[in-house]
Scaffold this active site. Structure first.
Site, mmCIF file in Angstrom:
data_model
loop_
_atom_site.group_PDB
_atom_site.id
_atom_site.type_symbol
_atom_site.label_atom_id
_atom_site.label_comp_id
_atom_site.label_asym_id
_atom_site.label_seq_id
_atom_site.Cartn_x
_atom_site.Cartn_y
_atom_site.Cartn_z
ATOM 1 N N TYR A 151 -70.756 125.615 -3.839
ATOM 2 C CA TYR A 151 -69.878 125.858 -2.695
ATOM 3 C C TYR A 151 -69.710 127.357 -2.441
ATOM 4 O O TYR A 151 -69.929 127.849 -1.325
ATOM 5 C CB TYR A 151 -68.478 125.219 -2.880
ATOM 6 C CG TYR A 151 -67.519 125.842 -1.905
ATOM 7 C CD1 TYR A 151 -67.568 125.507 -0.568
ATOM 8 C CD2 TYR A 151 -66.656 126.870 -2.303
ATOM 9 C CE1 TYR A 151 -66.764 126.144 0.370
ATOM 10 C CE2 TYR A 151 -65.860 127.510 -1.388
ATOM 11 C CZ TYR A 151 -65.914 127.147 -0.054
ATOM 12 O OH TYR A 151 -65.147 127.800 0.862
ATOM 13 N N CYS A 182 -58.659 117.107 10.885
ATOM 14 C CA CYS A 182 -59.297 116.004 10.162
ATOM 15 C C CYS A 182 -58.732 115.959 8.745
ATOM 16 O O CYS A 182 -59.452 116.067 7.758
ATOM 17 C CB CYS A 182 -60.810 116.194 10.152
ATOM 18 S SG CYS A 182 -61.747 114.720 9.683
ATOM 19 N N GLU A 226 -62.841 133.366 -1.797
ATOM 20 C CA GLU A 226 -63.441 132.064 -2.089
ATOM 21 C C GLU A 226 -63.152 131.605 -3.511
ATOM 22 O O GLU A 226 -62.952 130.419 -3.760
ATOM 23 C CB GLU A 226 -64.942 132.085 -1.814
ATOM 24 C CG GLU A 226 -65.301 132.228 -0.334
ATOM 25 C CD GLU A 226 -64.761 131.095 0.531
ATOM 26 O OE1 GLU A 226 -64.390 130.039 -0.015
ATOM 27 O OE2 GLU A 226 -64.684 131.272 1.755
ATOM 28 N N CYS A 248 -56.696 112.858 15.310
ATOM 29 C CA CYS A 248 -57.953 112.614 16.023
ATOM 30 C C CYS A 248 -57.849 112.954 17.516
ATOM 31 O O CYS A 248 -58.840 113.348 18.139
ATOM 32 C CB CYS A 248 -58.391 111.170 15.836
ATOM 33 S SG CYS A 248 -58.731 110.739 14.107
ATOM 34 N N CYS A 305 -67.427 110.902 16.873
ATOM 35 C CA CYS A 305 -67.065 110.502 15.505
ATOM 36 C C CYS A 305 -67.175 108.991 15.336
ATOM 37 O O CYS A 305 -66.460 108.222 15.975
ATOM 38 C CB CYS A 305 -65.648 110.971 15.186
ATOM 39 S SG CYS A 305 -65.082 110.520 13.539
ATOM 40 N N ASP A 334 -67.420 121.697 0.857
ATOM 41 C CA ASP A 334 -66.193 121.603 0.070
ATOM 42 C C ASP A 334 -65.539 120.251 0.384
ATOM 43 O O ASP A 334 -66.126 119.412 1.057
ATOM 44 C CB ASP A 334 -65.260 122.769 0.412
ATOM 45 C CG ASP A 334 -64.628 122.575 1.778
ATOM 46 O OD1 ASP A 334 -65.281 121.966 2.645
ATOM 47 O OD2 ASP A 334 -63.484 123.010 1.976
ATOM 48 N N CYS A 364 -59.107 116.409 18.160
ATOM 49 C CA CYS A 364 -60.369 116.804 17.529
ATOM 50 C C CYS A 364 -61.484 117.038 18.556
ATOM 51 O O CYS A 364 -61.749 116.186 19.401
ATOM 52 C CB CYS A 364 -60.819 115.729 16.543
ATOM 53 S SG CYS A 364 -62.329 116.173 15.671
#
Length: 350
Positions: free
Chosen positions: A128, A198, A45, A205, A214, A146, A208
């Site tokens: 985060y 995305c 991370e 899309c 959405c 994030d 997705c």
DNA sequence: GACACGTGGAC
DNA sequence: TGTCCAAGTGT
């Protein structure tokens, strides 16, 4: 359309499409509830902050092979850690990485804390990273926000407020979306979604799993979200670096101060970097300096840099006013930050 | 809130 | 080529 997308749908999608990464546990172990090593999660991370997965992979493998546990890392030499981080950028992360490892060893008996609150006290760990480690390594339902999550939330809820003003609202949405079950997988699933489907430009899309829920997809605004405040143009700064090679093959290098640009990293001695022309300065050692025909060019986050490169061959008995000679066998241009490595490449003619 | 802080890939 | 962008944090 539902008011809220279903986190379970995304988790199912993740189970079939999760990207393979060295710090993730495999699907079979994950199904058995096996959690990844907190040290490895934390390491990944930190490296992933503002950095792509592709860029991180090799660094992660090298770091964890060389320092398999937080105790191993805590015992490392500063210079070795900085050299290993060279090329990855944002060098404050490397300084804080070591600081954090030593703090965990001395203050937490070498065991990473498992709450967001405690994780936030660690150097280099912000909101985060604290959420990511708590959820991924400790299965806690922490909110993880994030750039990917911001983008996905802005689109799913069709939020047009520009960043960074929109951050609190996006965080609120992200918190409301986070499930109690498998929060770590969910966090990684949203980030995978943002990284592969995305995406900032040309979002896919059609692929997705949240397409039908959405609001930006329905409104046709997905590609233009999230809105952002325009950035300032980058000025051009100029500087001079001196590459001194001693007759035995050693190079004159200095360790830069811990604070500021390229802090704690090795570099060629030289001038400061300013707009217009390089500031007045002295050469680091007496020699017959020659100036290379072209400049080394490099772009940082907030300015362009053009470095004039001066070179000289110096005898054994000269003493430098700054820095120290690094013997030929110990020298590796891979241990330099990229701007400094570019100056060296120009000098060598590569 | 604004800015400093790296790098390499995509378009 | 130049701009944008990536799993942000510290000041």
């Amino acid at each position: 359309m539902r008011d809220w997308p279903d986190s379970a749908e995304l988790l199912t999608f993740y189970d079939h499409n999760a990207r393979k990464m060295p710090w993730r546990v495999g699907p079979k172990e994950r199904a058995k509830g096996v959690l990844p090593d907190p040290y490895r999660v934390w390491m990944s991370e930190i490296m992933l902050q503002q950095t792509t997965v592709a860029a991180v992979k090799d660094y992660f493998e090298r770091f964890t092979a060389r320092w398999p546990t937080v105790s191993d890392l805590a015992a490392a030499e500063d210079a070795d850690v900085m050299a290993e981080w060279a090329g990855l950028g944002y060098y404050a992360r490397a300084r804080n990485l070591l600081k954090c490892a030593r703090y965990v060893v001395t203050e937490h008996d070498g065991v990473f804390p498992d709450t967001v609150e405690a994780l936030l006290t660690l150097p280099g760990v912000g909101p985060y990273t604290a959420g990511a480690v708590a959820s991924i390594a400790f299965d806690q339902p922490a909110t993880v926000v994030d750039g990917n999550v911001e983008r996905v939330m802005a689109r799913v809820f069709d939020i047009h407020t520009p960043l960074p003003a929109a951050k609190p609202e996006l965080t609120e949405k992200a918190a409301a979306m986070t499930p109690r079950e498998r929060p770590g997988d969910y966090a990684q699933a949203v980030m995978d979604l943002g990284a592969t489907i995305c995406t900032p430009r040309n979002p896919a899309c059609g692929l997705c799993p949240w397409r039908s829920d959405c609001k930006a997809q329905a409104a046709g605004t997905a590609a233009e979200l999230p809105k952002k405040i325009p950035k300032k143009p980058k000025p051009i700064r100029h500087g001079v670096v001196y590459i001194a090679k001693r007759v035995d093959g050693a190079y004159l290098l200095e360790t830069r101060p811990d604070s500021g640009l390229l802090g704690g990293m090795l570099g060629w001695p030289g001038s400061g970097w300013t707009e217009g022309h390089a500031p007045k300065h002295d050469a680091p050692i007496k020699a017959e300096w020659k100036t290379l025909n072209s400049e080394a060019k490099h772009t940082f986050t907030h300015f362009h840099l053009r470095l004039t490169v001066k070179t000289a061959l110096v005898p054994m008995d000269r003493k430098p006013s700054v820095g120290a000679f690094v013997l030929e066998d110990d020298y590796d241009s891979g241990n330099l930050p990229t701007a400094m490595r570019k100056a060296f490449d120009l000098y060598r003619g590569t």
